[in-house]
Design a protein around this motif. Structure first.
Motif, PDB file in Angstrom:
ATOM      1  N   UNK A 156      12.214 -17.944  -2.420  1.00 14.10           N
ATOM      2  CA  UNK A 156      11.297 -16.895  -1.989  1.00 14.10           C
ATOM      3  C   UNK A 156      11.475 -15.640  -2.830  1.00 14.10           C
ATOM      4  N   UNK A 157      10.649 -14.655  -2.562  1.00 16.43           N
ATOM      5  CA  UNK A 157      10.788 -13.341  -3.165  1.00 16.43           C
ATOM      6  C   UNK A 157      10.841 -12.304  -2.054  1.00 16.43           C
ATOM      7  N   UNK A 158      11.531 -11.216  -2.324  1.00 17.53           N
ATOM      8  CA  UNK A 158      11.621 -10.126  -1.356  1.00 17.53           C
ATOM      9  C   UNK A 158      11.248  -8.828  -2.044  1.00 17.53           C
ATOM     10  N   UNK A 159      10.326  -8.052  -1.473  1.00 17.59           N
ATOM     11  CA  UNK A 159       9.939  -6.784  -2.100  1.00 17.59           C
ATOM     12  C   UNK A 159      11.051  -5.754  -1.982  1.00 17.59           C
ATOM     13  N   UNK A 160      11.230  -4.969  -3.013  1.00 12.70           N
ATOM     14  CA  UNK A 160      12.174  -3.857  -2.954  1.00 12.70           C
ATOM     15  C   UNK A 160      11.503  -2.658  -2.298  1.00 12.70           C
ATOM     16  N   UNK A 161      12.301  -1.647  -1.991  1.00 14.17           N
ATOM     17  CA  UNK A 161      11.734  -0.425  -1.433  1.00 14.17           C
ATOM     18  C   UNK A 161      10.768   0.222  -2.413  1.00 14.17           C
ATOM     19  N   UNK A 162      11.083   0.106  -3.714  1.00 18.92           N
ATOM     20  CA  UNK A 162      10.179   0.661  -4.732  1.00 18.92           C
ATOM     21  C   UNK A 162       8.820  -0.022  -4.681  1.00 18.92           C
ATOM     22  N   UNK A 163       8.811  -1.346  -4.452  1.00 23.68           N
ATOM     23  CA  UNK A 163       7.547  -2.083  -4.374  1.00 23.68           C
ATOM     24  C   UNK A 163       6.731  -1.640  -3.166  1.00 23.68           C
ATOM     25  N   UNK A 164       7.401  -1.481  -2.020  1.00 23.62           N
ATOM     26  CA  UNK A 164       6.687  -1.054  -0.815  1.00 23.62           C
ATOM     27  C   UNK A 164       6.089   0.335  -1.013  1.00 23.62           C
ATOM     28  N   UNK A 165       6.874   1.230  -1.623  1.00 24.73           N
ATOM     29  CA  UNK A 165       6.381   2.585  -1.880  1.00 24.73           C
ATOM     30  C   UNK A 165       5.183   2.558  -2.820  1.00 24.73           C
ATOM     31  N   UNK A 166       5.307   1.788  -3.913  1.00 27.26           N
ATOM     32  CA  UNK A 166       4.228   1.727  -4.900  1.00 27.26           C
ATOM     33  C   UNK A 166       2.961   1.135  -4.298  1.00 27.26           C
ATOM     34  N   UNK A 167       3.100   0.052  -3.517  1.00 29.20           N
ATOM     35  CA  UNK A 167       1.927  -0.596  -2.921  1.00 29.20           C
ATOM     36  C   UNK A 167       1.220   0.335  -1.944  1.00 29.20           C
ATOM     37  N   UNK A 168       1.993   1.085  -1.178  1.00 25.67           N
ATOM     38  CA  UNK A 168       1.390   2.023  -0.219  1.00 25.67           C
ATOM     39  C   UNK A 168       0.629   3.123  -0.941  1.00 25.67           C
ATOM     40  N   UNK A 169       1.234   3.696  -1.974  1.00 28.41           N
ATOM     41  CA  UNK A 169       0.583   4.779  -2.712  1.00 28.41           C
ATOM     42  C   UNK A 169      -0.604   4.275  -3.523  1.00 28.41           C
ATOM     43  N   UNK A 170      -0.551   3.018  -3.938  1.00 27.94           N
ATOM     44  CA  UNK A 170      -1.627   2.478  -4.779  1.00 27.94           C
ATOM     45  C   UNK A 170      -2.837   2.024  -3.972  1.00 27.94           C
ATOM     46  N   UNK A 171      -2.683   1.889  -2.635  1.00 32.63           N
ATOM     47  CA  UNK A 171      -3.761   1.325  -1.825  1.00 32.63           C
ATOM     48  C   UNK A 171      -5.059   2.124  -1.956  1.00 32.63           C
ATOM     49  N   UNK A 172      -4.971   3.448  -1.868  1.00 29.53           N
ATOM     50  CA  UNK A 172      -6.175   4.268  -1.964  1.00 29.53           C
ATOM     51  C   UNK A 172      -6.780   4.206  -3.357  1.00 29.53           C
ATOM     52  N   UNK A 173      -5.914   4.093  -4.387  1.00 27.02           N
ATOM     53  CA  UNK A 173      -6.415   3.997  -5.764  1.00 27.02           C
ATOM     54  C   UNK A 173      -7.200   2.703  -5.948  1.00 27.02           C
ATOM     55  N   UNK A 174      -6.638   1.598  -5.444  1.00 24.48           N
ATOM     56  CA  UNK A 174      -7.314   0.305  -5.562  1.00 24.48           C
ATOM     57  C   UNK A 174      -8.636   0.327  -4.797  1.00 24.48           C
ATOM     58  N   UNK A 175      -8.617   0.917  -3.611  1.00 22.67           N
ATOM     59  CA  UNK A 175      -9.837   1.003  -2.809  1.00 22.67           C
ATOM     60  C   UNK A 175     -10.905   1.813  -3.523  1.00 22.67           C
TER      61      UNK A 175
END
Length: 327
Positions: free
Chosen positions: A55-74
Motif C-alpha cells: 500500500x501507500x500512505x500519504x505524508x502530512x505534506x501530501x495532505x497539506x498540499x492536496x487541501x491547498x490545491x483543491x480550490x486551484x484544481x476546481x
C-alpha cells in the motif's frame, strides 16, 4: 511552477488510496501515476507518499498540499468547462443535485427558465441526502445542489461551500381524518404523547427534529414505521398506522388526511442552493437567478412556505425546548 495535472493526480491518489485505483479512475497506467507523484515530490522538495509492497500512505505534506490545491484544481476545471461552453456558443453541462421533493416542485420551473436562456445547455440531475450532495459540491462533482436542513438540527456545510437561502417551510402535523384530534382547534405536543408515529429513517435530520420537539413535551415518540418516502408515510397516516410531522413542501393535500400546525412550534426546515465558493461563473449565477424566481413563485402560491433571502439563525435545541415548555 507546480503542474496542475500532477496536483489533480495526487488528489485522486489520496482519495482512492492506491496508484492502481487512481490510474483506473484517471485513465493512466499505474507507472504514469507513480511518475507524476514523483515529479511532484521533486517540485515541492518533500516526500508525499510512503510506499511499501502492499500500500501507500500519504505524508502530512501530501495532505497539506492536496487541501491547498483543491480550490486551484476546481478553478481550473471551471475555467476549462466555461471556455468549452463559450467556444461552442453555450454554457455546456450543468450538473445539479437535489432531493426528491425539490426535484418535483422547485427545480422544474427554474430549469425551464434556465434552458430558455441557454437552449443548447444540458443538465444532469443527481438526487441524494444533504450531506452527500454537499460533499459532491465540495469536490466539484456537482455545480449546484439544492439541499435542506432543520433549524433544530445542527448542520455545517463544508468550508468551501456557499449556501444561498431559498425557502423556509413550516412543519405540519398529519392526522387521519377520523383521528380524535382532527377537529381540534389547537393541538399541543402534550396532546400527542401517547400517539404512534410514522417518521423518516432513524439517522435522518427530519427524525432528529421530531425527537427534539417531542422531548419538549416530555416524551419520546413511539415510531411504528420508518421510510424516507413521503408518499408511503402519507399512506400510513391515511390508514391509521400513525401520525406524522412533515415539512410543508412534502405535504400533498388529501381529503382523508388533516394537516395542521402544532401550537407553539416555530421550528422550520430550510432549503438552500449550495455552490462551490470559487464557482460563481456565468452559468451557475444564471441558474441561481432562475432558481430564485422559482422559489418566489412557490412561496407566493404554497401555504406554509416562505421565501428566504438570508441565512436563518440556528435554534439551539436546549433553549428552544425550554421556551416551548414555558409557553
Amino acid at each position: 511552477m507546480l503542474n496542475p495535472v500532477h496536483l489533480r493526480t495526487l488528489s485522486v491518489v489520496l482519495r482512492t488510496g492506491s496508484f492502481a485505483d487512481a490510474a483506473r479512475e484517471i485513465g493512466y497506467t499505474g507507472s504514469a501515476v507513480s511518475q507524476q507523484v514523483a515529479a511532484l515530490e521533486r517540485a515541492v522538495q518533500a516526500p508525499l507518499v510512503e510506499r511499501d509492497a502492499q500500500s501507500i500512505r500519504p505524508t502530512e505534506a501530501a495532505k497539506f498540499l492536496a487541501t491547498r490545491a483543491r480550490d486551484i484544481i476546481t478553478a481550473l476545471s471551471t475555467l476549462e468547462d466555461e471556455m468549452k461552453g463559450f467556444s461552442k456558443g453555450n454554457y455546456g453541462l450543468m450538473r445539479l443535485g437535489s432531493f426528491s421533493t425539490a426535484s418535483q416542485r422547485l427545480l422544474p420551473a427554474g430549469l425551464a427558465s434556465y434552458l430558455r436562456r441557454h437552449p443548447t445547455s444540458t443538465v444532469e440531475l443527481e438526487e441524494g441526502c444533504p450531506t452527500d450532495l454537499a460533499a459532491m459540491v465540495r469536490d466539484s462533482v456537482l455545480d449546484v445542489a439544492v439541499a435542506f436542513h432543520y433549524d433544530l438540527v445542527p448542520q455545517q456545510w463544508p468550508s468551501n461551500v456557499v449556501a444561498v437561502p431559498l425557502l423556509a417551510e413550516e412543519l405540519l402535523l398529519l392526522l387521519p381524518e377520523k383521528h380524535r384530534l382532527a377537529g381540534a382547534g389547537q393541538i399541543t405536543l402534550h396532546d400527542l404523547a401517547r400517539e404512534n408515529w410514522v417518521s423518516t429513517k432513524e439517522d435522518s435530520s427530519g427524525d432528529a427534529c421530531l425527537r427534539h420537539l417531542c422531548a419538549s413535551g416530555g416524551f419520546k415518540p413511539r415510531i411504528t414505521v420508518r421510510s424516507d418516502n413521503y408518499d408511503a408515510l402519507r399512506g400510513m397516516v391515511r390508514s391509521g398506522v400513525g401520525i406524522a410531522l412533515v415539512p410543508a413542501l412534502d405535504h400533498v393535500p388529501a381529503e382523508d388526511i388533516v394537516a395542521t400546525a402544532i401550537s407553539g412550534c416555530t421550528a422550520r426546515r430550510h432549503i438552500s442552493a449550495l455552490r462551490h465558493k470559487s464557482e460563481a461563473g456565468v452559468s451557475v449565477t444564471s441558474f441561481l437567478q432562475c432558481l430564485g424566481r422559482s422559489a418566489d413563485r412557490l412561496a407566493s402560491s404554497a401555504p406554509g412556505i416562505t421565501r428566504q433571502t438570508k441565512q436563518p439563525d440556528a435554534l439551539a435545541p436546549v433553549e428552544y425546548l425550554a421556551s416551548l415548555r414555558a409557553s
